[in-house]
Design a protein around this motif. Structure first.
Motif, PDB file in Angstrom:
ATOM      1  N   VAL A   1       0.841  -1.176   0.000  1.00  0.00           N
ATOM      2  CA  VAL A   1       0.000   0.000   0.000  1.00  0.00           C
ATOM      3  C   VAL A   1       0.886   1.240   0.000  1.00  0.00           C
ATOM      4  O   VAL A   1       1.799   1.348   0.813  1.00  0.00           O
ATOM      5  CB  VAL A   1      -0.923   0.033   1.243  1.00  0.00           C
ATOM      6  CG1 VAL A   1      -1.764   1.292   1.243  1.00  0.00           C
ATOM      7  CG2 VAL A   1      -1.810  -1.209   1.257  1.00  0.00           C
ATOM      8  N   LEU A   3       0.901   5.416   0.288  1.00  0.00           N
ATOM      9  CA  LEU A   3       0.099   6.515   0.835  1.00  0.00           C
ATOM     10  C   LEU A   3       0.798   7.834   0.569  1.00  0.00           C
ATOM     11  O   LEU A   3       1.992   7.971   0.857  1.00  0.00           O
ATOM     12  CB  LEU A   3      -0.099   6.321   2.340  1.00  0.00           C
ATOM     13  CG  LEU A   3      -0.705   4.991   2.780  1.00  0.00           C
ATOM     14  CD1 LEU A   3      -0.614   4.836   4.295  1.00  0.00           C
ATOM     15  CD2 LEU A   3      -2.156   4.896   2.335  1.00  0.00           C
ATOM     16  N   CYS A  21      -5.199  12.007   1.798  1.00  0.00           N
ATOM     17  CA  CYS A  21      -4.238  10.911   1.701  1.00  0.00           C
ATOM     18  C   CYS A  21      -4.709   9.986   0.586  1.00  0.00           C
ATOM     19  O   CYS A  21      -5.760   9.356   0.708  1.00  0.00           O
ATOM     20  CB  CYS A  21      -4.141  10.158   3.015  1.00  0.00           C
ATOM     21  SG  CYS A  21      -3.165   8.640   2.939  1.00  0.00           S
ATOM     22  N   ALA A  23      -4.436   6.673  -1.447  1.00  0.00           N
ATOM     23  CA  ALA A  23      -3.954   5.307  -1.239  1.00  0.00           C
ATOM     24  C   ALA A  23      -3.948   4.555  -2.554  1.00  0.00           C
ATOM     25  O   ALA A  23      -4.879   4.655  -3.347  1.00  0.00           O
ATOM     26  CB  ALA A  23      -4.833   4.588  -0.228  1.00  0.00           C
ATOM     27  N   ALA A  27      -4.902  -1.062  -1.657  1.00  0.00           N
ATOM     28  CA  ALA A  27      -5.796  -0.223  -0.865  1.00  0.00           C
ATOM     29  C   ALA A  27      -7.130  -0.905  -0.598  1.00  0.00           C
ATOM     30  O   ALA A  27      -7.783  -0.643   0.412  1.00  0.00           O
ATOM     31  CB  ALA A  27      -6.006   1.121  -1.561  1.00  0.00           C
ATOM     32  N   VAL A  30      -7.360  -2.692   2.785  1.00  0.00           N
ATOM     33  CA  VAL A  30      -7.116  -1.938   4.015  1.00  0.00           C
ATOM     34  C   VAL A  30      -8.296  -2.067   4.964  1.00  0.00           C
ATOM     35  O   VAL A  30      -9.446  -1.855   4.575  1.00  0.00           O
ATOM     36  CB  VAL A  30      -6.830  -0.459   3.687  1.00  0.00           C
ATOM     37  CG1 VAL A  30      -6.838   0.385   4.950  1.00  0.00           C
ATOM     38  CG2 VAL A  30      -5.495  -0.326   2.973  1.00  0.00           C
ATOM     39  N   MET A  33      -7.572   2.869   8.611  1.00  0.00           N
ATOM     40  CA  MET A  33      -6.723   3.979   8.204  1.00  0.00           C
ATOM     41  C   MET A  33      -6.750   5.029   9.300  1.00  0.00           C
ATOM     42  O   MET A  33      -7.741   5.149  10.031  1.00  0.00           O
ATOM     43  CB  MET A  33      -7.190   4.597   6.885  1.00  0.00           C
ATOM     44  CG  MET A  33      -7.078   3.658   5.703  1.00  0.00           C
ATOM     45  SD  MET A  33      -7.322   4.485   4.125  1.00  0.00           S
ATOM     46  CE  MET A  33      -5.736   5.319   3.935  1.00  0.00           C
ATOM     47  N   ASN A  76     -10.387   5.176  -1.817  1.00  0.00           N
ATOM     48  CA  ASN A  76      -8.953   5.295  -2.050  1.00  0.00           C
ATOM     49  C   ASN A  76      -8.378   6.638  -1.593  1.00  0.00           C
ATOM     50  O   ASN A  76      -7.203   6.915  -1.832  1.00  0.00           O
ATOM     51  CB  ASN A  76      -8.644   5.085  -3.526  1.00  0.00           C
ATOM     52  CG  ASN A  76      -9.427   6.035  -4.421  1.00  0.00           C
ATOM     53  OD1 ASN A  76     -10.133   6.913  -3.946  1.00  0.00           O
ATOM     54  ND2 ASN A  76      -9.293   5.842  -5.719  1.00  0.00           N
ATOM     55  N   CYS A  95      -0.409   9.888   7.312  1.00  0.00           N
ATOM     56  CA  CYS A  95      -1.490   8.956   7.022  1.00  0.00           C
ATOM     57  C   CYS A  95      -0.935   7.548   7.204  1.00  0.00           C
ATOM     58  O   CYS A  95       0.232   7.296   6.884  1.00  0.00           O
ATOM     59  CB  CYS A  95      -1.949   9.186   5.586  1.00  0.00           C
ATOM     60  SG  CYS A  95      -3.139   8.010   4.947  1.00  0.00           S
ATOM     61  N   ALA A  97      -2.029   3.054   7.321  1.00  0.00           N
ATOM     62  CA  ALA A  97      -3.004   2.026   6.960  1.00  0.00           C
ATOM     63  C   ALA A  97      -2.615   0.683   7.559  1.00  0.00           C
ATOM     64  O   ALA A  97      -1.437   0.411   7.812  1.00  0.00           O
ATOM     65  CB  ALA A  97      -3.109   1.916   5.438  1.00  0.00           C
ATOM     66  N   TYR A 116       1.652   0.641   7.215  1.00  0.00           N
ATOM     67  CA  TYR A 116       2.003   1.438   6.051  1.00  0.00           C
ATOM     68  C   TYR A 116       1.848   2.909   6.385  1.00  0.00           C
ATOM     69  O   TYR A 116       0.850   3.311   7.006  1.00  0.00           O
ATOM     70  CB  TYR A 116       1.114   1.076   4.850  1.00  0.00           C
ATOM     71  CG  TYR A 116       1.235  -0.369   4.472  1.00  0.00           C
ATOM     72  CD1 TYR A 116       0.373  -1.327   5.013  1.00  0.00           C
ATOM     73  CD2 TYR A 116       2.215  -0.785   3.587  1.00  0.00           C
ATOM     74  CE1 TYR A 116       0.495  -2.653   4.689  1.00  0.00           C
ATOM     75  CE2 TYR A 116       2.345  -2.127   3.253  1.00  0.00           C
ATOM     76  CZ  TYR A 116       1.482  -3.051   3.806  1.00  0.00           C
ATOM     77  OH  TYR A 116       1.614  -4.373   3.471  1.00  0.00           O
TER      78      TYR A 116
END
Length: 126
Positions: A1, A3, A21, A23, A27, A30, A33, A76, A95, A97, A116
């Protein structure tokens, strides 16, 4: 991922900013987040997080009622709407994840729960 944050800048106290952010990569996998921030000489701290499946949101006490975390419909892009900004909000905002689920009693705002990270965007409130 992957970001990538954007939207930081300088603002006067009482003002507003919206961080974004973007992604990419895995993504769609995820589960959580979040937004985190780190001021000079301080540890990185959790600001807000969202469970991407349920939509549940979590906030640090210091930002409750002032900040709002959200995602776009495509899932996303993550946002952080920041209102009534204070000088103590000055920090680099990151940001983050997580792909795996979390335990029900896990702190959703803990940095160790996220795998991430973006490169950060600076927010300065004067």
């Amino acid at each position: 991922v992957q970001l990538v944050e954007s939207g930081g800048g300088s603002v006067q106290a009482g003002g507003s900013l919206r961080l974004s952010c973007a992604a990419s990569g895995r993504a769609y996998n995820v589960r959580f987040m979040g937004w985190f921030r780190q001021a000079p000489g301080k540890e990185r701290e959790g600001v807000a997080a969202i469970n991407t499946g349920e939509g549940s949101t979590y906030y640090a006490d210091s930002v409750k009622g002032r900040f709002t975390i959200s995602r776009n419909n495509a899932g996303n892009t993550l946002y952080l709407e920041m209102n009534s900004l204070k000088p103590e909000d000055t920090a680099t905002y990151y940001c983050a994840a997580r792909l795996a689920p979390m335990g029900v009693d896990w702190n959703r705002l803990s940095t160790i729960r996220y795998n991430y990270w973006g490169q950060g965007t600076q927010v300065t409130v004067s």
